[in-house]
Design a protein around this motif. Structure first.
Motif, PDB file in Angstrom:
ATOM      1  N   TYR A   2      87.368 -40.580  -9.364  1.00 62.40           N
ATOM      2  CA  TYR A   2      86.644 -39.567  -8.737  1.00 62.40           C
ATOM      3  C   TYR A   2      86.034 -40.110  -7.406  1.00 62.40           C
ATOM      4  O   TYR A   2      85.859 -39.362  -6.424  1.00 62.40           O
ATOM      5  CB  TYR A   2      86.023 -38.918  -9.604  1.00 62.40           C
ATOM      6  N   ALA A  32      87.888 -28.774 -17.866  1.00 61.44           N
ATOM      7  CA  ALA A  32      88.592 -30.006 -17.292  1.00 61.44           C
ATOM      8  C   ALA A  32      87.812 -31.249 -17.168  1.00 61.44           C
ATOM      9  O   ALA A  32      88.335 -32.272 -16.901  1.00 61.44           O
ATOM     10  CB  ALA A  32      88.428 -29.532 -15.394  1.00 61.44           C
ATOM     11  N   HIS A  33      86.699 -31.129 -18.073  1.00 54.31           N
ATOM     12  CA  HIS A  33      85.829 -32.271 -18.168  1.00 54.31           C
ATOM     13  C   HIS A  33      86.673 -32.955 -19.418  1.00 54.31           C
ATOM     14  O   HIS A  33      87.273 -32.535 -20.056  1.00 54.31           O
ATOM     15  CB  HIS A  33      84.668 -31.975 -18.694  1.00 54.31           C
ATOM     16  N   GLN A  34      86.628 -34.484 -19.343  1.00 52.26           N
ATOM     17  CA  GLN A  34      87.068 -35.363 -20.348  1.00 52.26           C
ATOM     18  C   GLN A  34      86.940 -35.067 -21.651  1.00 52.26           C
ATOM     19  O   GLN A  34      87.727 -35.358 -22.724  1.00 52.26           O
ATOM     20  CB  GLN A  34      86.900 -36.770 -19.986  1.00 52.26           C
ATOM     21  N   THR A  59      80.570 -28.869 -21.702  1.00 54.37           N
ATOM     22  CA  THR A  59      81.368 -29.122 -20.610  1.00 54.37           C
ATOM     23  C   THR A  59      82.458 -28.445 -20.560  1.00 54.37           C
ATOM     24  O   THR A  59      82.907 -27.527 -21.433  1.00 54.37           O
ATOM     25  CB  THR A  59      81.914 -30.531 -20.900  1.00 54.37           C
ATOM     26  N   TRP A 110      83.232 -34.170  -8.222  1.00 55.42           N
ATOM     27  CA  TRP A 110      84.348 -33.522  -7.700  1.00 55.42           C
ATOM     28  C   TRP A 110      85.007 -32.424  -8.257  1.00 55.42           C
ATOM     29  O   TRP A 110      85.431 -31.345  -7.662  1.00 55.42           O
ATOM     30  CB  TRP A 110      85.470 -34.738  -8.009  1.00 55.42           C
ATOM     31  N   ASN A 111      84.859 -32.336  -9.744  1.00 55.31           N
ATOM     32  CA  ASN A 111      85.222 -31.029 -10.232  1.00 55.31           C
ATOM     33  C   ASN A 111      84.699 -29.708 -10.066  1.00 55.31           C
ATOM     34  O   ASN A 111      85.341 -28.684  -9.734  1.00 55.31           O
ATOM     35  CB  ASN A 111      85.422 -31.370 -11.765  1.00 55.31           C
ATOM     36  N   SER A 112      83.230 -29.912  -9.487  1.00 55.48           N
ATOM     37  CA  SER A 112      82.677 -28.597  -9.337  1.00 55.48           C
ATOM     38  C   SER A 112      82.285 -28.529  -7.578  1.00 55.48           C
ATOM     39  O   SER A 112      81.606 -27.605  -7.241  1.00 55.48           O
ATOM     40  CB  SER A 112      80.941 -28.630  -9.856  1.00 55.48           C
ATOM     41  N   ARG A 113      82.881 -29.394  -6.951  1.00 55.99           N
ATOM     42  CA  ARG A 113      82.694 -29.454  -5.570  1.00 55.99           C
ATOM     43  C   ARG A 113      81.415 -29.460  -5.005  1.00 55.99           C
ATOM     44  O   ARG A 113      81.192 -29.000  -3.948  1.00 55.99           O
ATOM     45  CB  ARG A 113      83.567 -28.241  -4.898  1.00 55.99           C
ATOM     46  N   GLU A 159      82.578 -37.534 -11.374  1.00 58.96           N
ATOM     47  CA  GLU A 159      83.717 -36.663 -12.095  1.00 58.96           C
ATOM     48  C   GLU A 159      82.860 -35.188 -11.999  1.00 58.96           C
ATOM     49  O   GLU A 159      83.867 -34.217 -11.520  1.00 58.96           O
ATOM     50  CB  GLU A 159      83.643 -36.717 -13.667  1.00 58.96           C
ATOM     51  N   GLY A 160      81.688 -34.845 -12.176  1.00 61.26           N
ATOM     52  CA  GLY A 160      81.299 -33.634 -12.141  1.00 61.26           C
ATOM     53  C   GLY A 160      81.107 -33.090 -10.692  1.00 61.26           C
ATOM     54  O   GLY A 160      81.265 -31.944 -10.475  1.00 61.26           O
ATOM     55  N   LYS A 218      88.797 -32.119 -22.653  1.00 61.42           N
ATOM     56  CA  LYS A 218      90.268 -32.450 -22.906  1.00 61.42           C
ATOM     57  C   LYS A 218      90.808 -33.396 -24.117  1.00 61.42           C
ATOM     58  O   LYS A 218      91.489 -33.073 -24.861  1.00 61.42           O
ATOM     59  CB  LYS A 218      90.737 -33.261 -21.569  1.00 61.42           C
TER      60      LYS A 218
END
Length: 321
Positions: free
Chosen positions: A274, A34-36, A31, A211-214, A208-209, A39
């Motif tokens: 998200y 930025a992925h949980q 991952t 949003w984070n990767s648009r 989540e993915g 983190k």
């Protein structure tokens, strides 16, 4: 309860003679930072450093720095890698019983998924990691799986012939084939370009993915299908684990458990957060249930109950049977 019982890490003083030269550990993940999961791995490393006053150092290697999950699993088996947070996929490819956790509509949401992963069937699967030369430390999760599409699908029949990115797992590929779609395995780093150039018509993904990767910038509709959970396994190298002092195993095991709890707690809000952000950006998200996929779901269960007997136990524990 499936989880191994570890002594509380609080107040634990590591035996300095055993750690005179220090202990360097590494944890690998696929991952992005930025992925949980990533983190939480960083927070895990910080806690271990603090608890041991620097005697044990954990290096976090996210975003596939050590290669694919298959390569990381091989490194764990040889002792070249100490720890990893791995998706269920690499285990399902080696032992089909793990893939039963990907049963469509086995659980309705993250809270139910979490409860199921604390029951005996999941504990049985965790113990099976030993056959792969690993020490199973516990289960985590990512978000529930949704369906992102380049073009809208009014009904499940509209999926016929569409290339939907899926993981190369028999259970997952079979599900999408039964919907009439064409399951198309692709590695995570290739998804954005594949969606942009039409190599795929959509993907199975979480909020989540997305949003984070648009990814939604390249699509027209997201089906909030919640059709599968997506478990993660925290594992240690069996070879490396047995060489560590007992005090280190106790502390690392306890801190990994704390990280898994953090991840499970987080995902009960992550999906909602998200999804809200995606909708606030003006992207259409439509909720659909199992009926959207027609006969694909019951047909899948008819086939896989015979192939993976643990599925029946999982269904009973999930309250689905």
């Amino acid at each position: 309860m499936y989880r191994r019982t570890f002594l509380a890490a609080a107040g634990l003083m590591l035996a300095r003679p055993a750690l005179a030269q220090g202990t360097a550990l590494r944890i690998g993940l696929i991952t992005p930072p930025a992925h949980q999961w990533s983190k939480s791995a960083v927070a895990l490393a910080a806690r271990i450093t603090e608890r041991t006053q620097g005697a044990v150092a954990l290096s976090v290697l996210p975003a596939g720095q050590l290669g694919s999950e298959s390569q990381m699993l091989q490194q764990l088996q040889t002792g070249a890698l100490d720890l990893a947070f791995l998706t269920i996929g690499e285990f399902a490819n080696r032992d089909a019983e793990f893939g039963a956790l990907l049963a469509p509509y086995l659980v309705p949401d993250i809270a139910a998924a979490r409860r199921l992963l604390e029951k005996p069937a999941a504990g049985t699967l965790l113990a099976r990691t030993a056959a792969l030369g690993l020490v199973g430390l516990g289960f985590g999760l990512a978000g529930m799986r949704q369906t992102l599409l380049r073009k809208p699908a009014a009904t499940g029949a509209d999926l016929a012939g569409r290339k939907i990115r899926a993981l190369p797992l028999p259970q997952e590929l079979d599900f999408w084939s039964r919907t009439g779609a064409t399951p198309t395995p692709l590695p995570l780093p290739a998804l954005y370009d594949a969606l942009a150039n039409g190599q795929i018509d959509g993907m199975q993904i979480d909020f989540e993915g997305t949003w984070n990767s648009r990814y939604f910038d390249l699509a027209q509709e997201m089906l909030a299908s919640n059709h599968m959970m997506f478990p993660m396994l925290a594992v240690a190298s069996g070879r490396r684990w047995k060489t560590l002092p007992e005090e280190v195993r106790t502390l690392v095991g306890a801190e990994v458990q704390a990280s898994l709890t953090e991840i499970l707690d987080a995902y009960q809000g992550i999906d909602t957060t998200y999804r809200s952000q995606i909708e606030a950006a003006g992207f259409p998200v439509r909720t659909v249930g199992a009926e959207f996929f027609g006969d694909a779901v019951p047909a899948w269960y008819d086939a896989w109950r015979a192939k993976t007997p643990i599925l029946t136990q999982l269904e009973a524990e999930a309250g689905r049977a």
